[in-house]
Design an enzyme around this catalytic site. Structure first.
Site, PDB file in Angstrom:
ATOM      1  N   TYR A 209      -9.491   5.251   7.195  1.00  0.00           N
ATOM      2  CA  TYR A 209      -9.689   5.600   8.601  1.00  0.00           C
ATOM      3  C   TYR A 209     -10.749   6.694   8.615  1.00  0.00           C
ATOM      4  O   TYR A 209     -10.523   7.779   8.080  1.00  0.00           O
ATOM      5  CB  TYR A 209      -8.394   6.150   9.211  1.00  0.00           C
ATOM      6  CG  TYR A 209      -7.310   5.119   9.455  1.00  0.00           C
ATOM      7  CD1 TYR A 209      -6.489   4.664   8.427  1.00  0.00           C
ATOM      8  CD2 TYR A 209      -7.094   4.615  10.740  1.00  0.00           C
ATOM      9  CE1 TYR A 209      -5.485   3.735   8.662  1.00  0.00           C
ATOM     10  CE2 TYR A 209      -6.080   3.684  10.989  1.00  0.00           C
ATOM     11  CZ  TYR A 209      -5.288   3.252   9.947  1.00  0.00           C
ATOM     12  OH  TYR A 209      -4.287   2.334  10.187  1.00  0.00           O
TER      13      TYR A 209
ATOM     14  N   PRO B 231      -4.536   0.341  18.862  1.00  0.00           N
ATOM     15  CA  PRO B 231      -4.196  -0.152  17.514  1.00  0.00           C
ATOM     16  C   PRO B 231      -4.326   0.859  16.382  1.00  0.00           C
ATOM     17  O   PRO B 231      -3.982   0.544  15.245  1.00  0.00           O
ATOM     18  CB  PRO B 231      -5.186  -1.310  17.313  1.00  0.00           C
ATOM     19  CG  PRO B 231      -6.320  -1.019  18.230  1.00  0.00           C
ATOM     20  CD  PRO B 231      -5.757  -0.274  19.390  1.00  0.00           C
TER      21      PRO B 231
ATOM     22  N   HIS C 148       0.843  -1.203   0.000  1.00  0.00           N
ATOM     23  CA  HIS C 148       0.000   0.000   0.000  1.00  0.00           C
ATOM     24  C   HIS C 148       0.869   1.241   0.000  1.00  0.00           C
ATOM     25  O   HIS C 148       1.806   1.335   0.784  1.00  0.00           O
ATOM     26  CB  HIS C 148      -0.914   0.011   1.233  1.00  0.00           C
ATOM     27  CG  HIS C 148      -2.091  -0.900   1.103  1.00  0.00           C
ATOM     28  ND1 HIS C 148      -3.384  -0.453   1.161  1.00  0.00           N
ATOM     29  CD2 HIS C 148      -2.160  -2.230   0.897  1.00  0.00           C
ATOM     30  CE1 HIS C 148      -4.210  -1.474   1.009  1.00  0.00           C
ATOM     31  NE2 HIS C 148      -3.491  -2.571   0.853  1.00  0.00           N
TER      32      HIS C 148
ATOM     33  N   TYR D 285       3.615   6.503  10.181  1.00  0.00           N
ATOM     34  CA  TYR D 285       2.812   5.342   9.799  1.00  0.00           C
ATOM     35  C   TYR D 285       3.668   4.266   9.130  1.00  0.00           C
ATOM     36  O   TYR D 285       3.557   3.086   9.457  1.00  0.00           O
ATOM     37  CB  TYR D 285       1.666   5.773   8.865  1.00  0.00           C
ATOM     38  CG  TYR D 285       0.584   4.731   8.733  1.00  0.00           C
ATOM     39  CD1 TYR D 285      -0.450   4.651   9.656  1.00  0.00           C
ATOM     40  CD2 TYR D 285       0.610   3.793   7.696  1.00  0.00           C
ATOM     41  CE1 TYR D 285      -1.434   3.685   9.561  1.00  0.00           C
ATOM     42  CE2 TYR D 285      -0.372   2.819   7.589  1.00  0.00           C
ATOM     43  CZ  TYR D 285      -1.386   2.773   8.518  1.00  0.00           C
ATOM     44  OH  TYR D 285      -2.357   1.802   8.427  1.00  0.00           O
TER      45      TYR D 285
ATOM     46  N   LYS E 207       0.774  -0.254  15.209  1.00  0.00           N
ATOM     47  CA  LYS E 207       2.176  -0.353  15.619  1.00  0.00           C
ATOM     48  C   LYS E 207       2.531  -1.597  16.448  1.00  0.00           C
ATOM     49  O   LYS E 207       3.715  -1.936  16.583  1.00  0.00           O
ATOM     50  CB  LYS E 207       2.571   0.891  16.432  1.00  0.00           C
ATOM     51  CG  LYS E 207       2.669   2.146  15.611  1.00  0.00           C
ATOM     52  CD  LYS E 207       3.881   2.100  14.691  1.00  0.00           C
ATOM     53  CE  LYS E 207       3.853   3.181  13.643  1.00  0.00           C
ATOM     54  NZ  LYS E 207       3.907   2.700  12.276  1.00  0.00           N
TER      55      LYS E 207
HETATM   56  P1  FAD Z   1       1.409 -12.082  21.308  1.00  0.00           P
HETATM   57  O1  FAD Z   1       1.034 -12.092  19.879  1.00  0.00           O
HETATM   58  O2  FAD Z   1       0.359 -11.766  22.308  1.00  0.00           O
HETATM   59  O3  FAD Z   1       2.057 -13.484  21.633  1.00  0.00           O
HETATM   60  C1  FAD Z   1       2.282 -13.930  22.945  1.00  0.00           C
HETATM   61  C2  FAD Z   1       2.193 -15.438  22.968  1.00  0.00           C
HETATM   62  O4  FAD Z   1       2.494 -15.890  24.279  1.00  0.00           O
HETATM   63  C3  FAD Z   1       0.811 -15.943  22.655  1.00  0.00           C
HETATM   64  O5  FAD Z   1       0.869 -16.942  21.676  1.00  0.00           O
HETATM   65  C4  FAD Z   1       0.304 -16.475  23.980  1.00  0.00           C
HETATM   66  O6  FAD Z   1      -0.606 -17.546  23.817  1.00  0.00           O
HETATM   67  C5  FAD Z   1       1.589 -16.892  24.642  1.00  0.00           C
HETATM   68  N1  FAD Z   1       1.516 -16.951  26.090  1.00  0.00           N
HETATM   69  C6  FAD Z   1       0.878 -16.092  26.932  1.00  0.00           C
HETATM   70  N2  FAD Z   1       1.021 -16.472  28.196  1.00  0.00           N
HETATM   71  C7  FAD Z   1       1.778 -17.585  28.176  1.00  0.00           C
HETATM   72  C8  FAD Z   1       2.265 -18.450  29.186  1.00  0.00           C
HETATM   73  N3  FAD Z   1       1.970 -18.213  30.469  1.00  0.00           N
HETATM   74  N4  FAD Z   1       3.009 -19.510  28.836  1.00  0.00           N
HETATM   75  C9  FAD Z   1       3.301 -19.762  27.527  1.00  0.00           C
HETATM   76  N5  FAD Z   1       2.860 -18.965  26.529  1.00  0.00           N
HETATM   77  C10 FAD Z   1       2.108 -17.892  26.842  1.00  0.00           C
HETATM   78  N6  FAD Z   1      -1.995  -4.588  16.601  1.00  0.00           N
HETATM   79  C11 FAD Z   1      -2.127  -3.880  15.509  1.00  0.00           C
HETATM   80  O7  FAD Z   1      -1.150  -3.243  15.086  1.00  0.00           O
HETATM   81  N7  FAD Z   1      -3.337  -3.870  14.853  1.00  0.00           N
HETATM   82  C12 FAD Z   1      -4.423  -4.600  15.291  1.00  0.00           C
HETATM   83  O8  FAD Z   1      -5.457  -4.591  14.675  1.00  0.00           O
HETATM   84  C13 FAD Z   1      -4.297  -5.346  16.438  1.00  0.00           C
HETATM   85  N8  FAD Z   1      -5.344  -6.093  16.906  1.00  0.00           N
HETATM   86  C14 FAD Z   1      -5.182  -6.826  18.056  1.00  0.00           C
HETATM   87  C15 FAD Z   1      -6.249  -7.575  18.568  1.00  0.00           C
HETATM   88  C16 FAD Z   1      -6.120  -8.294  19.766  1.00  0.00           C
HETATM   89  C17 FAD Z   1      -7.272  -9.102  20.297  1.00  0.00           C
HETATM   90  C18 FAD Z   1      -4.885  -8.235  20.454  1.00  0.00           C
HETATM   91  C19 FAD Z   1      -4.726  -8.985  21.783  1.00  0.00           C
HETATM   92  C20 FAD Z   1      -3.829  -7.495  19.924  1.00  0.00           C
HETATM   93  C21 FAD Z   1      -3.963  -6.790  18.732  1.00  0.00           C
HETATM   94  N9  FAD Z   1      -2.892  -6.039  18.183  1.00  0.00           N
HETATM   95  C22 FAD Z   1      -3.045  -5.312  17.076  1.00  0.00           C
HETATM   96  C23 FAD Z   1      -1.581  -6.022  18.754  1.00  0.00           C
HETATM   97  C24 FAD Z   1      -0.662  -7.030  18.071  1.00  0.00           C
HETATM   98  O9  FAD Z   1      -1.404  -8.133  17.654  1.00  0.00           O
HETATM   99  C25 FAD Z   1       0.374  -7.377  19.089  1.00  0.00           C
HETATM  100  O10 FAD Z   1       1.141  -6.214  19.337  1.00  0.00           O
HETATM  101  C26 FAD Z   1       1.285  -8.538  18.676  1.00  0.00           C
HETATM  102  O11 FAD Z   1       0.555  -9.736  18.696  1.00  0.00           O
HETATM  103  C27 FAD Z   1       2.464  -8.627  19.641  1.00  0.00           C
HETATM  104  O12 FAD Z   1       3.155  -9.823  19.447  1.00  0.00           O
HETATM  105  P2  FAD Z   1       3.797 -10.609  20.658  1.00  0.00           P
HETATM  106  O13 FAD Z   1       4.463 -11.772  20.066  1.00  0.00           O
HETATM  107  O14 FAD Z   1       4.540  -9.639  21.491  1.00  0.00           O
HETATM  108  O15 FAD Z   1       2.577 -11.039  21.582  1.00  0.00           O
HETATM  109  C1  DHB Z   2      -5.322  -3.144  10.655  1.00  0.00           C
HETATM  110  C2  DHB Z   2      -5.190  -2.975  12.003  1.00  0.00           C
HETATM  111  C3  DHB Z   2      -4.883  -1.738  12.511  1.00  0.00           C
HETATM  112  O1  DHB Z   2      -4.751  -1.564  13.842  1.00  0.00           O
HETATM  113  C4  DHB Z   2      -4.701  -0.655  11.676  1.00  0.00           C
HETATM  114  O2  DHB Z   2      -4.410   0.554  12.210  1.00  0.00           O
HETATM  115  C5  DHB Z   2      -4.821  -0.835  10.317  1.00  0.00           C
HETATM  116  C6  DHB Z   2      -5.127  -2.085   9.801  1.00  0.00           C
HETATM  117  C7  DHB Z   2      -5.657  -4.481  10.122  1.00  0.00           C
HETATM  118  O3  DHB Z   2      -5.869  -5.391  10.933  1.00  0.00           O
HETATM  119  O4  DHB Z   2      -5.735  -4.643   8.906  1.00  0.00           O
END
Ligand code: FAD
Ligand code: DHB
Length: 384
Positions: free
Chosen positions: A196, A288, A72, A380, A292
């Protein structure tokens, strides 16, 4: 059992770290409490910054992303009955984002780890962190894993951050008085680019995953429950917030997935304690709106990989000592940008007419001033 780096969590942070360490000849074991199927299906983020894309490609896990990801070169800000394009190709030449679902990144990383004989354990119970200040080890399901370093990549609700003694970490946080209802729908996107949109009814976001799958988000009350949002209500609300410019029609379709995400900001400082290092959501959460969260997790892991390589290859702990400080600069920039985007585009219940005028005036500024639009675009697409 013994490994160099014990990694808790098989989200993007833990899996990428394990893969990058493998490329440097450093051993790791990943302990994940959920099933492989569960983590591969968990629908979350979708916007990958240039730096994230480059990292995945350089690490040899970008093949499918290059084929199926959607590049994009701009986004639309929609408000006051008109759409305004933020043109990355003009404002930040050569830098863009790629839309590719987080669970696809997770699938690609798991496949790469398993193909290389990596040790990724799913459905592991009762992971606990021990002695992070000296000779650390992890216990889980009756087993013990001795490690030289522990990487807490277990997300916001994990066990690694709470294992740090009280008083060590400073916590910075903010809760927002609303949440996002996210949906995934089997329907072609109604727009080529992300939209947005800010309306008096609240914020909405039109995103996508493929030519046949769209992703949407709606600002909803903080206590909203999925049951209150039957499919017809979701489509009606998305139409009300998105069909606000002449000639735009939202195509509806089957809703495959829906979920409510609370909006919260959170940072701990420092992101390390003894031989325990936190990465991604375990250390920080952003609302979100700026897309980021996933990108910050990848950036932390890049920094941690360099620090661990220096430690294991040369015995130098200097980069490890500076890990937190190196990450937090980017973390706070992303915190500010995410707060700024959130404030610009959402409706706040206690906003009075004056506050709304200020918000609209700022939107006018961002969409008419080259300098202001560049600020948005630069943040962004992300820092190099
Ligand atoms: P996570 O992806 O949370 O991974 C952590 C892992 O650790 C998971 O698999 C979990 O199951 C595991 N875990 C937890 N506790 C334990 C334990 N005690 N023992 C073993 N394993 C464990 N960001 C955006 O930019 N846009 C979005 O639209 C967006 N939507 C989101 C929606 C939801 C519901 C959530 C929760 C987050 C969203 N985020 C979004 C944020 C983004 O997804 C996260 O920043 C990203 O997943 C971070 O990655 P991570 O690996 O740090 O954590
Ligand atoms: C998406 C999620 C976001 O938080 C955003 O700012 C833009 C796009 C997505 O899931 O596609």
């Amino acid at each position: 059992m013994r490994t160099q780096v014990g990694i808790i969590g098989a989200g993007p942070a833990g899996l990428l770290l394990s893969h990058l360490l493998h490329l440097r000849g450093i051993s790791s074991v990943v302990l994940e409490k959920r099933s492989r199927d569960y983590v591969e299906r968990r629908v979350r983020a979708g916007v990958l910054e240039q730096g994230t894309v480059d990292t995945l490609v350089e690490a040899g896990v970008g093949e499918r992303m290059k084929r199926e990801g959607l590049p994009h070169h701009g986004i639309e800000l929609r408000y006051g009955g008109a759409g305004h394009r933020i043109a990355f190709e003009r404002l930040v030449p050569g830098r863009s984002i790629t839309v590719y679902g987080q669970q696809e990144v997770v699938k690609d990383l798991i496949a790469a780890r398993l193909a290389a004989g990596g040790d990724v354990r799913f459905e592991v119970e009762d992971v606990a962190v021990h002695a992070p200040e000296s000779q650390p080890y992890l216990t889980f399901g009756g087993e013990r894993l001795d490690c030289e370093i522990i990487a807490g990549c277990d997300g916001f609700h994990g066990v690694s951050r709470p294992s740090i003694p009280e008083g060590v970490l400073s916590v910075f946080e903010r809760d927002y008085p609303f949440a996002w209802l996210g949906i995934l729908a089997r329907v072609a996107p109604s727009s080529q680019e992300l939209i947005y949109t800010r309306t008096e009814r609240g914020f909405a976001l039109h995103s996508m995953r493929s030519p046949t799958v769209s992703r949407f988000y709606l600002q909803v009350p903080a206590d909203a429950r999925e049951e209150e949002w039957p499919d017809e209500r979701i489509w009606a609300e998305l139409k009300a917030r998105l069909e606000t410019v002449p000639g735009f029609t939202l195509t509806t379709g089957e809703i495959m997935e829906k979920g409510v995400t609370p909006m919260r900001a959170f940072v701990v400082e420092p992101m390390q304690y003894g031989r325990l290092y936190l990465a991604g959501d375990a250390a920080h959460i952003v609302p979100p709106t700026g897309a980021k969260g996933l990108n910050l997790a990848v950036a932390d892991v890049r920094v941690m990989t360099e620090a661990l390589a220096a430690y294991f290859e040369r015995g130098s702990a200097e980069l490890l000592d500076g890990y937190s400080a190196a990450c937090l600069k980017r973390v706070w920039r992303a915190q500010h940008f995410s707060w700024w985007m959130t404030t610009l585009l959402h409706t706040f219940e206690d906003d009075d007419p004056y506050a709304r005028r200020l918000q609209l005036s700022y939107l006018d500024y961002v969409t008419s001033s080259e300098a202001a639009a560049t600020t948005l675009a630069e943040n962004y697409v992300g820092m190099p």
